[in-house]
Design a protein around this motif. Structure first.
Motif, PDB file in Angstrom:
ATOM      1  N   VAL A  23       0.784  -1.339  -0.040  1.00 51.61           N
ATOM      2  CA  VAL A  23      -0.192   0.028  -0.160  1.00 51.61           C
ATOM      3  C   VAL A  23       0.873   1.303  -0.063  1.00 51.61           C
ATOM      4  N   ILE A  24       1.735   1.092   0.903  1.00 50.88           N
ATOM      5  CA  ILE A  24       2.591   2.472   0.974  1.00 50.88           C
ATOM      6  C   ILE A  24       3.838   2.578  -0.173  1.00 50.88           C
ATOM      7  N   GLY A  25       4.471   1.591  -0.394  1.00 54.10           N
ATOM      8  CA  GLY A  25       5.418   1.543  -1.478  1.00 54.10           C
ATOM      9  C   GLY A  25       4.780   1.833  -2.973  1.00 54.10           C
ATOM     10  N   SER A  26       3.598   1.333  -3.288  1.00 53.22           N
ATOM     11  CA  SER A  26       3.013   1.810  -4.482  1.00 53.22           C
ATOM     12  C   SER A  26       2.709   3.002  -4.251  1.00 53.22           C
ATOM     13  N   LEU A  47      -4.235  -0.852  -7.906  1.00 57.01           N
ATOM     14  CA  LEU A  47      -4.134  -2.082  -8.905  1.00 57.01           C
ATOM     15  C   LEU A  47      -2.877  -3.185  -8.001  1.00 57.01           C
ATOM     16  N   ALA A  48      -1.904  -2.291  -7.551  1.00 58.27           N
ATOM     17  CA  ALA A  48      -0.928  -2.794  -7.099  1.00 58.27           C
ATOM     18  C   ALA A  48      -1.699  -3.580  -5.472  1.00 58.27           C
ATOM     19  N   THR A  49      -2.329  -2.732  -4.955  1.00 61.28           N
ATOM     20  CA  THR A  49      -2.823  -3.549  -3.638  1.00 61.28           C
ATOM     21  C   THR A  49      -3.832  -4.620  -3.790  1.00 61.28           C
ATOM     22  N   GLY A  50      -4.616  -4.449  -4.931  1.00 63.55           N
ATOM     23  CA  GLY A  50      -5.444  -5.732  -5.149  1.00 63.55           C
ATOM     24  C   GLY A  50      -4.770  -6.717  -5.484  1.00 63.55           C
ATOM     25  N   ALA A  51      -3.687  -6.699  -6.276  1.00 60.85           N
ATOM     26  CA  ALA A  51      -3.075  -7.800  -7.029  1.00 60.85           C
ATOM     27  C   ALA A  51      -2.097  -8.481  -5.672  1.00 60.85           C
ATOM     28  N   ALA A 155     -11.843 -12.833  -4.746  1.00 51.01           N
ATOM     29  CA  ALA A 155     -13.010 -11.835  -4.252  1.00 51.01           C
ATOM     30  C   ALA A 155     -12.413 -10.836  -3.473  1.00 51.01           C
ATOM     31  N   VAL A 156     -11.535 -10.848  -2.721  1.00 48.79           N
ATOM     32  CA  VAL A 156     -11.024  -9.872  -1.800  1.00 48.79           C
ATOM     33  C   VAL A 156     -10.209  -8.961  -2.256  1.00 48.79           C
ATOM     34  N   GLY A 157      -9.312  -9.423  -3.088  1.00 46.28           N
ATOM     35  CA  GLY A 157      -8.296  -8.354  -4.033  1.00 46.28           C
ATOM     36  C   GLY A 157      -9.093  -7.723  -4.811  1.00 46.28           C
ATOM     37  N   GLY A 158     -10.160  -8.245  -5.567  1.00 35.88           N
ATOM     38  CA  GLY A 158     -11.007  -7.407  -6.468  1.00 35.88           C
ATOM     39  C   GLY A 158     -11.804  -6.318  -5.987  1.00 35.88           C
ATOM     40  N   TYR A 159     -12.267  -6.805  -4.580  1.00 37.12           N
ATOM     41  CA  TYR A 159     -13.162  -5.854  -3.599  1.00 37.12           C
ATOM     42  C   TYR A 159     -12.298  -4.764  -3.362  1.00 37.12           C
ATOM     43  N   ALA A 162     -11.671  -2.291  -6.021  1.00 40.45           N
ATOM     44  CA  ALA A 162     -12.748  -1.562  -6.594  1.00 40.45           C
ATOM     45  C   ALA A 162     -12.971  -0.586  -5.484  1.00 40.45           C
ATOM     46  N   ALA A 163     -12.912  -0.812  -4.169  1.00 38.08           N
ATOM     47  CA  ALA A 163     -13.431  -0.015  -2.926  1.00 38.08           C
ATOM     48  C   ALA A 163     -12.292   1.237  -2.848  1.00 38.08           C
ATOM     49  N   TYR A 164     -11.244   1.138  -3.290  1.00 42.70           N
ATOM     50  CA  TYR A 164     -10.317   2.357  -3.590  1.00 42.70           C
ATOM     51  C   TYR A 164     -11.087   3.333  -4.122  1.00 42.70           C
ATOM     52  N   TRP A 165     -12.024   3.221  -5.195  1.00 40.67           N
ATOM     53  CA  TRP A 165     -12.622   4.032  -5.900  1.00 40.67           C
ATOM     54  C   TRP A 165     -14.074   4.298  -5.424  1.00 40.67           C
ATOM     55  N   PHE A 166     -14.663   3.216  -5.063  1.00 37.87           N
ATOM     56  CA  PHE A 166     -16.473   3.866  -4.971  1.00 37.87           C
ATOM     57  C   PHE A 166     -16.520   4.196  -3.514  1.00 37.87           C
TER      58      PHE A 166
END
Length: 225
Positions: A23-26, A47-51, A155-159, A162-166
Protein backbone atom coordinates in the motif's frame (compact mmCIF):
# COMPACT_ATOMS: atom_id res chain seq x y z
CA UNK A 1 -2.59 -31.06 10.05
CA UNK A 2 -3.73 -27.86 11.76
CA UNK A 3 -0.99 -25.19 11.87
CA UNK A 4 0.32 -24.30 15.32
CA UNK A 5 -0.55 -20.94 16.84
CA UNK A 6 3.03 -19.72 16.41
CA UNK A 7 2.97 -20.51 12.69
CA UNK A 8 -0.36 -18.75 12.29
CA UNK A 9 0.92 -15.67 14.11
CA UNK A 10 3.99 -15.49 11.89
CA UNK A 11 1.75 -15.82 8.83
CA UNK A 12 -0.44 -12.95 10.05
CA UNK A 13 2.59 -10.79 10.82
CA UNK A 14 4.28 -11.41 7.46
CA UNK A 15 1.08 -11.12 5.45
CA UNK A 16 0.10 -7.81 7.05
CA UNK A 17 3.67 -6.51 6.66
CA UNK A 18 3.68 -7.23 2.93
CA UNK A 19 0.19 -5.77 2.56
CA UNK A 20 1.20 -2.48 4.17
CA UNK A 21 4.50 -2.39 2.28
CA UNK A 22 2.47 -2.73 -0.91
CA UNK A 23 0.00 0.00 0.00
CA UNK A 24 2.66 2.51 1.04
CA UNK A 25 5.36 1.47 -1.43
CA UNK A 26 3.07 1.57 -4.46
CA UNK A 27 1.73 4.92 -3.26
CA UNK A 28 5.26 6.35 -3.14
CA UNK A 29 6.11 4.89 -6.55
CA UNK A 30 2.87 6.23 -8.03
CA UNK A 31 3.46 9.74 -6.71
CA UNK A 32 6.96 9.73 -8.20
CA UNK A 33 6.05 8.16 -11.54
CA UNK A 34 2.86 10.16 -12.06
CA UNK A 35 3.40 13.52 -10.34
CA UNK A 36 0.45 15.86 -10.46
CA UNK A 37 -2.06 13.20 -11.55
CA UNK A 38 -3.91 12.04 -8.45
CA UNK A 39 -6.32 9.85 -10.37
CA UNK A 40 -3.52 7.91 -12.04
CA UNK A 41 -1.71 7.62 -8.71
CA UNK A 42 -4.81 6.11 -7.12
CA UNK A 43 -5.24 3.71 -10.03
CA UNK A 44 -1.66 2.49 -9.69
CA UNK A 45 -2.01 2.21 -5.92
CA UNK A 46 -5.30 0.30 -6.11
CA UNK A 47 -4.13 -2.16 -8.76
CA UNK A 48 -0.96 -2.96 -6.84
CA UNK A 49 -2.87 -3.45 -3.58
CA UNK A 50 -5.54 -5.66 -5.13
CA UNK A 51 -2.96 -7.81 -6.91
CA UNK A 52 -0.84 -8.18 -3.79
CA UNK A 53 -3.85 -9.21 -1.73
CA UNK A 54 -4.65 -12.00 -4.18
CA UNK A 55 -1.05 -13.28 -4.03
CA UNK A 56 -0.74 -12.96 -0.25
CA UNK A 57 -4.03 -14.69 0.54
CA UNK A 58 -3.21 -17.57 -1.82
CA UNK A 59 0.26 -17.90 -0.27
CA UNK A 60 -0.79 -17.70 3.39
CA UNK A 61 -4.31 -19.16 3.36
CA UNK A 62 -3.10 -22.70 4.20
CA UNK A 63 -1.74 -21.27 7.47
CA UNK A 64 -3.61 -18.02 8.27
CA UNK A 65 -4.59 -15.10 6.06
CA UNK A 66 -6.83 -12.61 7.85
CA UNK A 67 -4.34 -9.70 7.90
CA UNK A 68 -7.06 -7.54 9.44
CA UNK A 69 -8.19 -7.07 13.08
CA UNK A 70 -11.80 -6.54 12.01
CA UNK A 71 -11.87 -9.87 10.15
CA UNK A 72 -10.24 -11.51 13.18
CA UNK A 73 -12.81 -10.03 15.56
CA UNK A 74 -15.67 -11.21 13.35
CA UNK A 75 -14.10 -14.67 13.32
CA UNK A 76 -14.17 -14.52 17.12
CA UNK A 77 -17.75 -13.25 17.16
CA UNK A 78 -19.03 -16.17 15.10
CA UNK A 79 -16.93 -18.67 17.04
CA UNK A 80 -14.32 -19.62 14.44
CA UNK A 81 -11.45 -18.79 16.83
CA UNK A 82 -11.01 -18.25 20.58
CA UNK A 83 -10.35 -15.04 22.50
CA UNK A 84 -6.66 -15.77 23.12
CA UNK A 85 -6.09 -16.47 19.45
CA UNK A 86 -7.97 -13.33 18.43
CA UNK A 87 -5.91 -11.08 20.71
CA UNK A 88 -2.66 -12.66 19.55
CA UNK A 89 -3.64 -12.29 15.90
CA UNK A 90 -4.49 -8.59 16.31
CA UNK A 91 -1.12 -7.92 17.99
CA UNK A 92 0.71 -9.76 15.19
CA UNK A 93 -1.22 -7.83 12.54
CA UNK A 94 -0.44 -4.44 14.12
CA UNK A 95 3.25 -5.26 14.55
CA UNK A 96 3.45 -6.62 11.02
CA UNK A 97 1.77 -3.54 9.62
CA UNK A 98 4.23 -1.21 11.34
CA UNK A 99 7.18 -3.26 10.06
CA UNK A 100 5.75 -3.10 6.56
CA UNK A 101 5.44 0.69 6.74
CA UNK A 102 9.03 1.03 7.90
CA UNK A 103 10.24 -1.28 5.14
CA UNK A 104 8.40 0.71 2.47
CA UNK A 105 9.84 4.01 3.71
CA UNK A 106 13.38 2.68 3.76
CA UNK A 107 13.09 1.00 0.34
CA UNK A 108 12.28 4.36 -1.22
CA UNK A 109 15.05 6.24 0.55
CA UNK A 110 12.89 7.94 3.17
CA UNK A 111 13.25 8.09 6.93
CA UNK A 112 12.24 4.78 8.51
CA UNK A 113 9.45 6.57 10.39
CA UNK A 114 7.88 9.84 9.30
CA UNK A 115 4.57 10.70 10.95
CA UNK A 116 1.95 11.48 8.32
CA UNK A 117 0.39 14.90 8.10
CA UNK A 118 -2.38 13.76 5.73
CA UNK A 119 -5.61 14.56 7.56
CA UNK A 120 -8.59 12.47 6.48
CA UNK A 121 -11.88 13.50 8.05
CA UNK A 122 -15.46 14.51 7.38
CA UNK A 123 -18.75 12.67 7.67
CA UNK A 124 -18.68 11.35 4.11
CA UNK A 125 -15.17 9.97 4.48
CA UNK A 126 -16.03 8.24 7.76
CA UNK A 127 -19.19 6.77 6.27
CA UNK A 128 -16.99 5.51 3.45
CA UNK A 129 -14.86 3.60 5.96
CA UNK A 130 -17.89 1.96 7.53
CA UNK A 131 -19.24 0.97 4.11
CA UNK A 132 -15.84 -0.29 2.94
CA UNK A 133 -15.36 -2.45 6.03
CA UNK A 134 -18.93 -3.74 5.98
CA UNK A 135 -18.52 -4.82 2.38
CA UNK A 136 -15.12 -6.39 2.94
CA UNK A 137 -16.40 -8.59 5.77
CA UNK A 138 -19.37 -9.69 3.68
CA UNK A 139 -17.06 -10.57 0.79
CA UNK A 140 -14.61 -12.47 2.99
CA UNK A 141 -17.17 -14.62 4.79
CA UNK A 142 -19.41 -15.02 1.77
CA UNK A 143 -16.47 -16.32 -0.27
CA UNK A 144 -15.47 -18.64 2.57
CA UNK A 145 -18.93 -20.22 2.39
CA UNK A 146 -18.67 -20.90 -1.35
CA UNK A 147 -17.92 -24.33 -2.78
CA UNK A 148 -14.59 -23.05 -4.10
CA UNK A 149 -12.64 -21.59 -1.19
CA UNK A 150 -9.75 -20.70 -3.52
CA UNK A 151 -11.92 -17.86 -4.82
CA UNK A 152 -11.52 -15.94 -1.53
CA UNK A 153 -8.23 -14.38 -2.68
CA UNK A 154 -9.68 -13.10 -5.94
CA UNK A 155 -12.88 -11.86 -4.30
CA UNK A 156 -11.01 -9.90 -1.62
CA UNK A 157 -8.36 -8.51 -3.97
CA UNK A 158 -10.99 -7.45 -6.48
CA UNK A 159 -13.20 -5.88 -3.83
CA UNK A 160 -10.40 -3.81 -2.29
CA UNK A 161 -9.18 -2.62 -5.70
CA UNK A 162 -12.73 -1.49 -6.49
CA UNK A 163 -13.38 -0.02 -3.03
CA UNK A 164 -10.41 2.32 -3.46
CA UNK A 165 -12.63 4.01 -6.03
CA UNK A 166 -16.22 3.68 -4.89
CA UNK A 167 -15.66 4.76 -1.25
CA UNK A 168 -14.86 8.33 -0.29
CA UNK A 169 -12.16 7.15 2.15
CA UNK A 170 -10.32 5.03 -0.46
CA UNK A 171 -11.12 1.98 1.66
CA UNK A 172 -8.61 1.51 4.46
CA UNK A 173 -11.04 -1.02 5.99
CA UNK A 174 -8.37 -2.36 8.33
CA UNK A 175 -7.29 -0.96 11.75
CA UNK A 176 -3.78 -2.47 11.55
CA UNK A 177 -3.19 -0.95 8.13
CA UNK A 178 -4.64 2.36 9.32
CA UNK A 179 -2.27 2.54 12.29
CA UNK A 180 0.71 1.57 10.15
CA UNK A 181 -0.05 4.24 7.57
CA UNK A 182 0.50 6.95 10.20
CA UNK A 183 4.22 6.07 10.02
CA UNK A 184 4.66 7.27 6.43
CA UNK A 185 4.21 10.90 5.39
CA UNK A 186 3.50 9.93 1.79
CA UNK A 187 0.61 9.44 -0.65
CA UNK A 188 -0.95 6.61 1.39
CA UNK A 189 -0.38 8.14 4.82
CA UNK A 190 -2.96 9.21 7.38
CA UNK A 191 -2.46 11.71 10.20
CA UNK A 192 -2.61 10.23 13.72
CA UNK A 193 -5.42 12.65 14.55
CA UNK A 194 -7.63 10.91 11.97
CA UNK A 195 -7.00 7.36 13.17
CA UNK A 196 -9.43 7.10 16.10
CA UNK A 197 -12.46 8.02 14.00
CA UNK A 198 -11.35 5.75 11.14
CA UNK A 199 -10.88 2.75 13.42
CA UNK A 200 -14.16 3.44 15.23
CA UNK A 201 -16.11 3.40 11.95
CA UNK A 202 -14.24 0.30 10.79
CA UNK A 203 -15.35 -1.46 13.96
CA UNK A 204 -18.92 -0.27 13.46
CA UNK A 205 -18.89 -1.54 9.87
CA UNK A 206 -17.39 -4.83 11.02
CA UNK A 207 -19.97 -5.28 13.80
CA UNK A 208 -22.87 -4.65 11.44
CA UNK A 209 -21.34 -7.04 8.92
CA UNK A 210 -20.98 -9.72 11.62
CA UNK A 211 -24.73 -9.51 12.18
CA UNK A 212 -25.32 -9.74 8.45
CA UNK A 213 -23.01 -12.75 8.19
CA UNK A 214 -24.90 -14.53 10.96
CA UNK A 215 -28.18 -13.83 9.16
CA UNK A 216 -26.99 -14.73 5.66
CA UNK A 217 -24.86 -17.72 6.65
CA UNK A 218 -26.42 -19.23 9.79
CA UNK A 219 -24.76 -22.58 9.09
CA UNK A 220 -21.33 -21.00 9.55
CA UNK A 221 -22.12 -19.97 13.12
CA UNK A 222 -23.62 -23.36 13.92
CA UNK A 223 -20.63 -25.28 12.54
CA UNK A 224 -18.22 -23.10 14.56
CA UNK A 225 -19.82 -24.11 17.87
Amino acid sequence: MTPTLSRRLVAELLGTAFLVATVIGSGIAASRLSPGDTGLQLLENSLATGAALVALIIAFQPVSASFNPVVTLVERAIGRIGTTEAVAFVVAQVVGGCLGAIAANVMFGLDAVAVSGHTRDGGGVLLGEAVATFGLVLVVFGALRSDRIETVAYAVGGYIAAAYWFTSSTSFANPAVTLARTLSDTFAGIAPSSVAAFVALQLVGGALAALAVRFLHPAAAEEAR
